[in-house]
Design a protein around this motif. Structure first.
Motif, PDB file in Angstrom:
ATOM      1  N   GLU A 169     -38.871 -44.840  39.752  1.00  0.00           N
ATOM      2  CA  GLU A 169     -38.299 -43.688  40.450  1.00  0.00           C
ATOM      3  C   GLU A 169     -38.317 -43.861  41.975  1.00  0.00           C
ATOM      4  O   GLU A 169     -37.886 -42.975  42.706  1.00  0.00           O
ATOM      5  CB  GLU A 169     -38.997 -42.384  40.044  1.00  0.00           C
ATOM      6  CG  GLU A 169     -40.459 -42.246  40.437  1.00  0.00           C
ATOM      7  CD  GLU A 169     -40.671 -41.680  41.833  1.00  0.00           C
ATOM      8  OE1 GLU A 169     -39.912 -40.817  42.266  1.00  0.00           O
ATOM      9  OE2 GLU A 169     -41.632 -42.135  42.495  1.00  0.00           O
ATOM     10  N   PRO A 213     -38.544 -35.023  46.890  1.00  0.00           N
ATOM     11  CA  PRO A 213     -37.855 -36.286  46.575  1.00  0.00           C
ATOM     12  C   PRO A 213     -36.513 -36.371  47.299  1.00  0.00           C
ATOM     13  O   PRO A 213     -35.955 -35.356  47.722  1.00  0.00           O
ATOM     14  CB  PRO A 213     -37.664 -36.200  45.050  1.00  0.00           C
ATOM     15  CG  PRO A 213     -37.828 -34.766  44.690  1.00  0.00           C
ATOM     16  CD  PRO A 213     -38.717 -34.160  45.722  1.00  0.00           C
ATOM     17  N   ILE A 220     -45.757 -36.192  40.172  1.00  0.00           N
ATOM     18  CA  ILE A 220     -45.624 -37.008  38.958  1.00  0.00           C
ATOM     19  C   ILE A 220     -46.535 -38.218  39.088  1.00  0.00           C
ATOM     20  O   ILE A 220     -46.992 -38.563  40.189  1.00  0.00           O
ATOM     21  CB  ILE A 220     -44.170 -37.488  38.727  1.00  0.00           C
ATOM     22  CG1 ILE A 220     -43.703 -38.359  39.903  1.00  0.00           C
ATOM     23  CG2 ILE A 220     -43.224 -36.308  38.501  1.00  0.00           C
ATOM     24  CD1 ILE A 220     -42.410 -39.106  39.641  1.00  0.00           C
ATOM     25  N   ASP A 240     -44.559 -44.240  39.142  1.00  0.00           N
ATOM     26  CA  ASP A 240     -43.532 -44.828  38.279  1.00  0.00           C
ATOM     27  C   ASP A 240     -42.610 -45.640  39.179  1.00  0.00           C
ATOM     28  O   ASP A 240     -41.788 -45.069  39.900  1.00  0.00           O
ATOM     29  CB  ASP A 240     -42.753 -43.719  37.566  1.00  0.00           C
ATOM     30  CG  ASP A 240     -41.573 -44.263  36.793  1.00  0.00           C
ATOM     31  OD1 ASP A 240     -41.445 -45.504  36.668  1.00  0.00           O
ATOM     32  OD2 ASP A 240     -40.761 -43.442  36.331  1.00  0.00           O
ATOM     33  N   HIS A 300     -38.669 -41.704  47.167  1.00  0.00           N
ATOM     34  CA  HIS A 300     -38.955 -41.278  45.793  1.00  0.00           C
ATOM     35  C   HIS A 300     -37.791 -40.416  45.311  1.00  0.00           C
ATOM     36  O   HIS A 300     -37.355 -39.506  46.034  1.00  0.00           O
ATOM     37  CB  HIS A 300     -40.261 -40.486  45.737  1.00  0.00           C
ATOM     38  CG  HIS A 300     -41.472 -41.329  45.956  1.00  0.00           C
ATOM     39  ND1 HIS A 300     -41.997 -42.148  44.991  1.00  0.00           N
ATOM     40  CD2 HIS A 300     -42.258 -41.511  47.059  1.00  0.00           C
ATOM     41  CE1 HIS A 300     -43.059 -42.787  45.459  1.00  0.00           C
ATOM     42  NE2 HIS A 300     -43.238 -42.419  46.719  1.00  0.00           N
ATOM     43  N   THR A 301     -37.337 -40.700  44.110  1.00  0.00           N
ATOM     44  CA  THR A 301     -36.213 -39.923  43.584  1.00  0.00           C
ATOM     45  C   THR A 301     -36.678 -38.731  42.750  1.00  0.00           C
ATOM     46  O   THR A 301     -35.888 -37.819  42.484  1.00  0.00           O
ATOM     47  CB  THR A 301     -35.286 -40.809  42.732  1.00  0.00           C
ATOM     48  OG1 THR A 301     -36.016 -41.279  41.591  1.00  0.00           O
ATOM     49  CG2 THR A 301     -34.777 -42.001  43.537  1.00  0.00           C
ATOM     50  N   GLN A 302     -37.958 -38.752  42.345  1.00  0.00           N
ATOM     51  CA  GLN A 302     -38.482 -37.668  41.501  1.00  0.00           C
ATOM     52  C   GLN A 302     -39.733 -37.012  42.091  1.00  0.00           C
ATOM     53  O   GLN A 302     -39.984 -35.830  41.870  1.00  0.00           O
ATOM     54  CB  GLN A 302     -38.849 -38.210  40.105  1.00  0.00           C
ATOM     55  CG  GLN A 302     -37.714 -38.940  39.402  1.00  0.00           C
ATOM     56  CD  GLN A 302     -36.548 -38.026  39.071  1.00  0.00           C
ATOM     57  OE1 GLN A 302     -36.738 -36.852  38.776  1.00  0.00           O
ATOM     58  NE2 GLN A 302     -35.334 -38.547  39.149  1.00  0.00           N
ATOM     59  N   MET A 303     -40.535 -37.781  42.779  1.00  0.00           N
ATOM     60  CA  MET A 303     -41.869 -37.317  43.206  1.00  0.00           C
ATOM     61  C   MET A 303     -41.816 -36.430  44.440  1.00  0.00           C
ATOM     62  O   MET A 303     -41.195 -36.793  45.441  1.00  0.00           O
ATOM     63  CB  MET A 303     -42.763 -38.534  43.511  1.00  0.00           C
ATOM     64  CG  MET A 303     -44.180 -38.179  43.989  1.00  0.00           C
ATOM     65  SD  MET A 303     -45.085 -39.615  44.657  1.00  0.00           S
ATOM     66  CE  MET A 303     -45.442 -40.552  43.165  1.00  0.00           C
ATOM     67  N   THR A 304     -42.489 -35.313  44.378  1.00  0.00           N
ATOM     68  CA  THR A 304     -42.849 -34.574  45.582  1.00  0.00           C
ATOM     69  C   THR A 304     -44.221 -35.065  46.024  1.00  0.00           C
ATOM     70  O   THR A 304     -45.167 -35.104  45.228  1.00  0.00           O
ATOM     71  CB  THR A 304     -42.898 -33.057  45.329  1.00  0.00           C
ATOM     72  OG1 THR A 304     -41.586 -32.597  44.999  1.00  0.00           O
ATOM     73  CG2 THR A 304     -43.409 -32.303  46.545  1.00  0.00           C
TER      74      THR A 304
END
Lengths: 157, 157
Positions: B135, B107, B129, B132, B59-63
């Motif tokens: 991401e 992420p 988040i 998606d 994941h590039t955005q999600m924690t």
């Protein structure tokens, strides 16, 4: 994914999506963008043993979002809010992976729930506030008369 | 309730409380006030079949905040972040109700996980988040070489 308002004003039963994935399925819970989402305070699990009941409890601040990914749990809600159009009414909803709905319960309602399956009955509550004993009121199961036995052939232990 | 930083920078393993309750136990998940809490985007369940693996995914955005209330799941994390002090390292953590920890994964890390118990292996992810696909990056299990077999006697199916 249609939300349906039930017999008690403010309570929402929302069908959730399940996705078949070869290595293991995925089940929706709640998103920030869900219409029923109020705020995030805490997520925690409760279990309820077969034929056992927890309740009654009224949260004065918390909105509950409950989901049952394991087993089967019958939730009963009683409305004694003085200003409610559904004052005096009960509603029940039995959740499981078969009837995979999210039950959103606003504050101010009495809630009790019973484990309906042998083995584990697992509830996830995604609550709008963190646990705070001061905002919850408990009363005995017999203080609000609901005929649990009429709904199933099980006996309450 | 002590959070311990593990072998990959930014990953946190947090022991969670379990409460014995006569009619059914209660298990903590995550609170807004938990040090590891970033934001609430979505809560969803994943299952992973026995001896099956899902991954690798970054994941590039999600924690992610993952918890395993049913079964046993081994998570493996690989760090290929160019600026990380732990670049090139793997870590693993096997979660269950016995080893009842929350695994917080920021992420930018590769994650794979395997179902370790017969029957249901259930994962709750409380994600920062909403889902998606744009991401997340996937790669084949063989593209990152990890010796799953060395950890257990099970064979990967």
């Amino acid at each position: 994914m249609t939300a349906t308002t039930e017999l008690v004003t403010g309570v929402v039963v929302t069908p959730l999506k399940k996705f078949d994935v070869p290595a293991g399925d995925v089940f929706h819970g709640i998103k920030r963008s869900s219409p029923e989402f109020v705020d995030f305070g805490e997520a925690y699990f409760s279990t309820i043993n077969h034929n056992h009941v927890k309740g009654w409890r009224k949260h004065t601040q918390m909105t509950m979002n409950v989901i049952v990914p394991v087993g089967r749990v019958k939730f009963v809600i009683f409305d004694d809010r003085s200003d409610s159009p559904t004052k005096g009414q009960f509603m029940s909803e039995t959740l499981s992976l078969i009837n995979y709905n999210r039950l959103t319960i606003p504050p101010g309602l009495w809630v009790a729930f019973r484990g309906e399956a042998p083995g584990m009955n697992l509830i996830l509550n995604i609550a709008s506030i963190e646990h705070d004993p001061a905002e919850a009121i408990n009363c005995d199961l017999n203080d609000i008369s609901y005929h649990w036995q009429q709904e199933t052939n099980n006996e309450i232990v």
